[in-house]
Design a protein around this motif. Structure first.
Motif, mmCIF file in Angstrom:
data_model
loop_
_atom_site.group_PDB
_atom_site.id
_atom_site.type_symbol
_atom_site.label_atom_id
_atom_site.label_comp_id
_atom_site.label_asym_id
_atom_site.label_seq_id
_atom_site.Cartn_x
_atom_site.Cartn_y
_atom_site.Cartn_z
ATOM 1 N N VAL A 123 -10.917 -2.974 1.457
ATOM 2 C CA VAL A 123 -10.080 -2.056 0.688
ATOM 3 C C VAL A 123 -10.979 -0.938 0.196
ATOM 4 O O VAL A 123 -12.046 -1.202 -0.361
ATOM 5 C CB VAL A 123 -9.445 -2.775 -0.521
ATOM 6 C CG1 VAL A 123 -8.575 -1.817 -1.310
ATOM 7 C CG2 VAL A 123 -8.634 -3.979 -0.077
ATOM 8 N N ARG A 124 -10.567 0.318 0.431
ATOM 9 C CA ARG A 124 -11.348 1.449 -0.087
ATOM 10 C C ARG A 124 -10.805 1.859 -1.439
ATOM 11 O O ARG A 124 -9.626 1.654 -1.737
ATOM 12 C CB ARG A 124 -11.276 2.638 0.867
ATOM 13 C CG ARG A 124 -11.987 2.418 2.162
ATOM 14 C CD ARG A 124 -12.148 3.735 2.922
ATOM 15 N NE ARG A 124 -12.474 3.442 4.309
ATOM 16 C CZ ARG A 124 -11.567 3.248 5.268
ATOM 17 N NH1 ARG A 124 -10.282 3.342 4.977
ATOM 18 N NH2 ARG A 124 -11.938 2.966 6.492
ATOM 19 N N GLU A 125 -11.668 2.492 -2.208
ATOM 20 C CA GLU A 125 -11.258 2.970 -3.528
ATOM 21 C C GLU A 125 -10.063 3.921 -3.375
ATOM 22 O O GLU A 125 -10.068 4.799 -2.519
ATOM 23 C CB GLU A 125 -12.437 3.698 -4.191
ATOM 24 C CG GLU A 125 -12.126 4.232 -5.569
ATOM 25 C CD GLU A 125 -12.923 3.494 -6.644
ATOM 26 O OE1 GLU A 125 -14.138 3.324 -6.469
ATOM 27 O OE2 GLU A 125 -12.308 3.101 -7.650
ATOM 28 N N GLY A 126 -9.038 3.723 -4.191
ATOM 29 C CA GLY A 126 -7.895 4.631 -4.201
ATOM 30 C C GLY A 126 -6.799 4.295 -3.216
ATOM 31 O O GLY A 126 -5.736 4.911 -3.236
ATOM 32 N N GLU A 127 -7.017 3.308 -2.376
ATOM 33 C CA GLU A 127 -5.997 2.969 -1.386
ATOM 34 C C GLU A 127 -4.957 1.994 -1.936
ATOM 35 O O GLU A 127 -5.201 1.311 -2.929
ATOM 36 C CB GLU A 127 -6.658 2.242 -0.202
ATOM 37 C CG GLU A 127 -7.256 3.135 0.839
ATOM 38 C CD GLU A 127 -7.765 2.297 2.012
ATOM 39 O OE1 GLU A 127 -7.498 2.700 3.144
ATOM 40 O OE2 GLU A 127 -8.413 1.252 1.796
ATOM 41 N N ILE A 128 -3.814 1.935 -1.224
ATOM 42 C CA ILE A 128 -2.929 0.778 -1.374
ATOM 43 C C ILE A 128 -3.006 0.032 -0.057
ATOM 44 O O ILE A 128 -2.678 0.586 1.000
ATOM 45 C CB ILE A 128 -1.464 1.186 -1.621
ATOM 46 C CG1 ILE A 128 -1.335 2.021 -2.891
ATOM 47 C CG2 ILE A 128 -0.590 -0.043 -1.726
ATOM 48 C CD1 ILE A 128 0.103 2.400 -3.205
ATOM 49 N N VAL A 129 -3.501 -1.208 -0.113
ATOM 50 C CA VAL A 129 -3.607 -2.002 1.103
ATOM 51 C C VAL A 129 -2.704 -3.207 0.946
ATOM 52 O O VAL A 129 -2.638 -3.802 -0.130
ATOM 53 C CB VAL A 129 -5.069 -2.453 1.335
ATOM 54 C CG1 VAL A 129 -5.156 -3.393 2.525
ATOM 55 C CG2 VAL A 129 -5.968 -1.247 1.543
ATOM 56 N N THR A 130 -1.976 -3.530 2.021
ATOM 57 C CA THR A 130 -1.087 -4.679 1.918
ATOM 58 C C THR A 130 -1.455 -5.741 2.929
ATOM 59 O O THR A 130 -2.011 -5.445 3.993
ATOM 60 C CB THR A 130 0.385 -4.260 2.072
ATOM 61 O OG1 THR A 130 1.211 -5.391 1.841
ATOM 62 C CG2 THR A 130 0.667 -3.723 3.457
ATOM 63 N N LEU A 131 -1.168 -6.971 2.570
ATOM 64 C CA LEU A 131 -1.391 -8.100 3.472
ATOM 65 C C LEU A 131 -0.045 -8.782 3.612
ATOM 66 O O LEU A 131 0.539 -9.225 2.621
ATOM 67 C CB LEU A 131 -2.409 -9.060 2.857
ATOM 68 C CG LEU A 131 -2.666 -10.370 3.604
ATOM 69 C CD1 LEU A 131 -3.414 -10.105 4.902
ATOM 70 C CD2 LEU A 131 -3.463 -11.346 2.744
ATOM 71 N N THR A 138 3.186 4.617 -8.898
ATOM 72 C CA THR A 138 2.696 5.354 -10.068
ATOM 73 C C THR A 138 1.303 4.877 -10.470
ATOM 74 O O THR A 138 0.410 5.687 -10.744
ATOM 75 C CB THR A 138 3.642 5.126 -11.267
ATOM 76 O OG1 THR A 138 4.986 5.191 -10.798
ATOM 77 C CG2 THR A 138 3.405 6.135 -12.360
ATOM 78 N N ILE A 139 1.150 3.547 -10.489
ATOM 79 C CA ILE A 139 -0.144 2.985 -10.888
ATOM 80 C C ILE A 139 -1.234 3.451 -9.939
ATOM 81 O O ILE A 139 -2.329 3.844 -10.355
ATOM 82 C CB ILE A 139 -0.062 1.439 -10.907
ATOM 83 C CG1 ILE A 139 0.883 0.970 -12.023
ATOM 84 C CG2 ILE A 139 -1.433 0.814 -11.076
ATOM 85 C CD1 ILE A 139 1.348 -0.456 -11.872
ATOM 86 N N ALA A 140 -0.917 3.447 -8.646
ATOM 87 C CA ALA A 140 -1.907 3.887 -7.658
ATOM 88 C C ALA A 140 -2.234 5.362 -7.847
ATOM 89 O O ALA A 140 -3.399 5.766 -7.762
ATOM 90 C CB ALA A 140 -1.373 3.636 -6.254
ATOM 91 N N ASP A 141 -1.194 6.170 -8.126
ATOM 92 C CA ASP A 141 -1.424 7.604 -8.310
ATOM 93 C C ASP A 141 -2.317 7.870 -9.509
ATOM 94 O O ASP A 141 -2.985 8.900 -9.590
ATOM 95 C CB ASP A 141 -0.092 8.346 -8.481
ATOM 96 C CG ASP A 141 0.689 8.359 -7.180
ATOM 97 O OD1 ASP A 141 0.062 8.101 -6.123
ATOM 98 O OD2 ASP A 141 1.920 8.588 -7.217
#
Ligand SMILES: Nc1ncnc2c1ncn2[C@@H]1O[C@H](COP(=O)(O)OP(=O)(O)O)[C@@H](O)[C@H]1O
Ligand SMILES: [Mg+2]
Lengths: 427, 238
Positions: free
Chosen positions: B28-36, B182-185
């Protein structure tokens, strides 16, 4: 139930009440209707007949009440209270408590001067159970760890004082902190192996622990005096002894120093005063603790262990601290018990004691400090007040428990969790 | 410092004889949203818990901001800036909503407590209305919001969520996922475990697909959404 469809409801009620009475009589007759006289026995059915009569009247009353409108209303009011468990207090606390608490404190301080020696000893015993209840409340009520062997720490404290004075000449005031520390150590010893256990398994292991301690005390005759027990010295106040003549070289008896006649209740008066202050300090301490990270961690751990751990709470230290704090309180209670009795032996530390202390916590409402205090007072003073019914004390005790669990399944006092704000962070 | 915020390399983990993770590698990179995404029992929750050290990886390594955390005990992970919204929410049912949120600051202390509490109430107004209600009496969606809010109270850099949509009505799921946006932004990196592949892949920058403890596929959200294998297995073939 028995009546057929065309029966008059009043007749049906009468029939059912009669049936209940008959069953009561059948159950009670062999238990208390047969009296042993040497090697023979004779039948005396007065008690079962009375019991059956009481059941008959009550059952009939309930059934008849159910048959009309006002009766049903009365029954609803008497029926068990429903509704959610814990409520959370409003921030700011209860205003009238500020006035009540100092009054209660002063009342507690002057109370012993109005009591005879007998009632003074009863109240001391009650206060010891308040202390034990508060200690177990930390483990069971707050941290949610079911401990059935709490009496072990009580025994450790009592024997620490008695043996300590016998072998090393320890006095009451030295024994107090030492017993607290030793009991805490035992708490830690028990805590470590049971950290990974929950519920039933934890209960069984703690039960075993309590029995082991008692058996060691019973069988290690050369050190503990075995079933014969050990005597414990009288407490002292600045080297003034509360006994007729000084047992220890250089000490002066309290009554001689003040030039008053010897009175054996002076000792109890003194024990009561110290005990009362210790109990008050403990109540204050537990209440403070619940607001601090450690206390909150206990309660959080009771609610969800995984969530706690993933939020940075070390469940090992938190559980251990609960065990140790509880044990410490039990140990202090033990010292007072030994000083009060002047003598300890293993028969004071049976499983029944553990069960009684647990009953205090459960009846008090698992986690409620006020509830624990009330329950401890009721469960220890009531049996004394009921001395005339000596044979039935345990029976009445049992009935009380059953009734309590039906009427107030969540304990005497609904837990009113104090409102807290996080201070300090890490636990 | 490595290029990844979270880097999992060749991790194996098992519960006794059951091997739940087999050579899992992902990052996971900083600032991403990654899903599994993955079916029931694929090992998604196990992977999240392995990051938190219980069960520990039997081999392989987990790095967070370049630091190896494979064997760090569970209660110390949260102090590094990783927060978890566990499967089944795991709120404290006997505490009030507000107390639950305040408990969330345990890992970092109470310096930002009041401001963060207001932030959470602004993000989830329903929690504010119910602030002194017992958390156990909240509805499923509200409990999920509470669990997310509680996790955010520790000001995490990386937020792990395990099936936040589980058992919730579609409307509530959309609300929850939009609050994740929103949280990710606002700068929090998100690693989201989901069975609800459609929603998760639409939200995520990248995704991984787990089957029987192994990573089977990976790619951007759009790639996976378009992939026929994924469509068949997780989106009912639409
Ligand atoms: N505590 C546990 N003990 C033993 N086996 C477990 C445990 N938790 C999960 N498993 C097993 O590990 C596998 C993966 O489970 P899990 O990670 O919960 O899957 P998912 O979250 O993808 O549904 C399953 O086969 C499950 O039965
Ligand atoms: Mg899962």
């Amino acid at each position: 139930m028995l009546g057929t469809a065309h029966d008059n409801p009043k007749v049906a009620a009468l029939k059912e009440a009669l049936l209940s009475a008959a069953i009561t009589f059948l159950v009670m007759a062999p238990i208390s209707g047969i009296v042993l006289k040497g090697y023979a026995f004779e039948a005396d059915f007065t008690v079962p007949v009375y019991a059956a009569l009481i059941v008959f009247v009550l059952r009939l009353a309930i059934l008849l009440l159910e048959q009309n409108e006002t009766g049903r209303k009365i029954l609803v009011r008497l029926s068990p209270s429903k509704g959610g468990g814990v409520t959370v207090a409003k921030p700011g606390g209860v205003p009238w408590l500020r006035f009540i608490l100092p009054l209660l404190f002063i009342a507690g301080l002057v109370l012993p001067f109005f009591l005879g020696k007998y009632w003074l000893t009863v109240v001391i015993l009650a206060m010891i159970y308040v202390l034990l209840g508060l200690g177990l409340n930390i483990v069971v009520g707050l941290a949610g760890l079911l401990d059935l062997g709490f009496v072990a720490f009580y025994a450790v404290g009592a024997y620490m004082f008695a043996l300590g004075s016998q072998y090393w000449g320890l006095g009451f005031w030295t024994a107090l902190p030492l017993a607290a520390a030793t009991a805490a150590l035992f708490g830690g010893m028990l805590g470590f192996p049971v950290l990974r256990m929950h519920g039933d398994y934890l209960a069984i292991v703690t039960l075993g622990f309590g029995e082991i301690i008692r058996l060691v005390l019973n069988n290690w005759t050369s050190f503990t005096g075995g079933p014969n027990g050990v005597s414990a010295p009288n407490p002292t106040l600045f080297n003034l002894e509360f006994s007729r003549s000084a047992k220890i070289e250089g000490n002066i008896p309290f009554h001689e120093f003040f030039g008053i006649p010897y009175d054996s209740s002076l000792k109890y008066l003194f024990i009561y005063m110290v005990l009362f202050l210790v109990v008050c300090a403990m109540i204050y301490f537990v209440n403070r603790l619940r607001l601090m990270p450690m206390g909150r961690a206990w309660e959080a751990l009771r609610e969800d262990e995984i969530a706690c751990r993933s939020m940075g709470i070390n469940h090992v230290t938190v559980k251990l601290s609960a065990f140790m704090m509880g044990a410490m309180t039990g140990g202090i209670g033990g010292v007072f018990f030994a000083a009060y009795q002047g003598f300890v032996n293993p028969s004071s530390f049976t499983f029944f004691e553990s069960a009684l202390i647990l009953a205090i916590v459960v009846l008090g409402g698992m986690g409620s400090v006020v509830g624990v205090i009330i329950a401890a007072l009721v469960l220890t003073i009531l049996p004394e007040a009921l001395r005339d019914f000596a044979d039935y004390r345990v029976l009445i005790f049992g009935i009380l428990m059953v009734v309590m669990m039906i009427w107030k399944p969540r304990g005497l006092i609904r837990i009113h969790r104090p409102y807290f704000r996080v201070k300090g962070g890490k636990a | 410092m490595s290029e990844y915020l979270l880097e999992i390399q060749d991790v194996n983990a098992s519960y006794g004889p059951i091997q739940a993770l087999r050579g899992v590698s992902m990052n996971v990179r900083e600032g991403e949203i990654v899903t599994l995404i993955g079916a029931n029992g694929a090992g998604k929750s196990t992977l999240l818990m392995t990051i938190f050290g219980d069960p520990q990886a039997s081999s392989g390594s987990i790095h967070y901001r370049g630091q190896e955390i494979t064997h760090i005990p569970m209660h110390e992970i949260s102090r590094l800036g990783i927060a978890q919204v566990p499967e089944g929410r795991r709120i404290f049912p006997g505490m009030s909503v507000e107390e639950n949120l305040r408990m969330g600051t345990m890992p970092i202390g109470d310096t930002h407590q009041e401001t963060d509490l207001q932030t959470m109430f602004a993000m989830f107004p329903r929690l504010k209305e119910r602030r002194s209600q017992r958390a156990g009496t909240l509805s499923g969606g509200e409990q999920q919001m509470l669990a997310i809010g509680r996790a955010l109270m520790s000001r995490p850099r990386l937020l792990l969520l395990d099936e936040p949509s589980l058992g919730l009505a579609p409307l509530i799921v959309r609300q929850i996922l939009s609050s994740l946006r929103t949280i990710a932004d606002q700068g929090t990196t998100i690693f989201l475990v989901e069975q609800n592949a459609n929603h998760a892949l639409k939200l995520a920058d990248r995704g991984y697909v787990m089957v029987n403890g192994e990573i089977r596929l990976s790619g951007t959200g759009e790639e996976l959404l378009a992939n026929p294998e994924v469509r068949n297995a997780y989106l009912g073939g639409h």
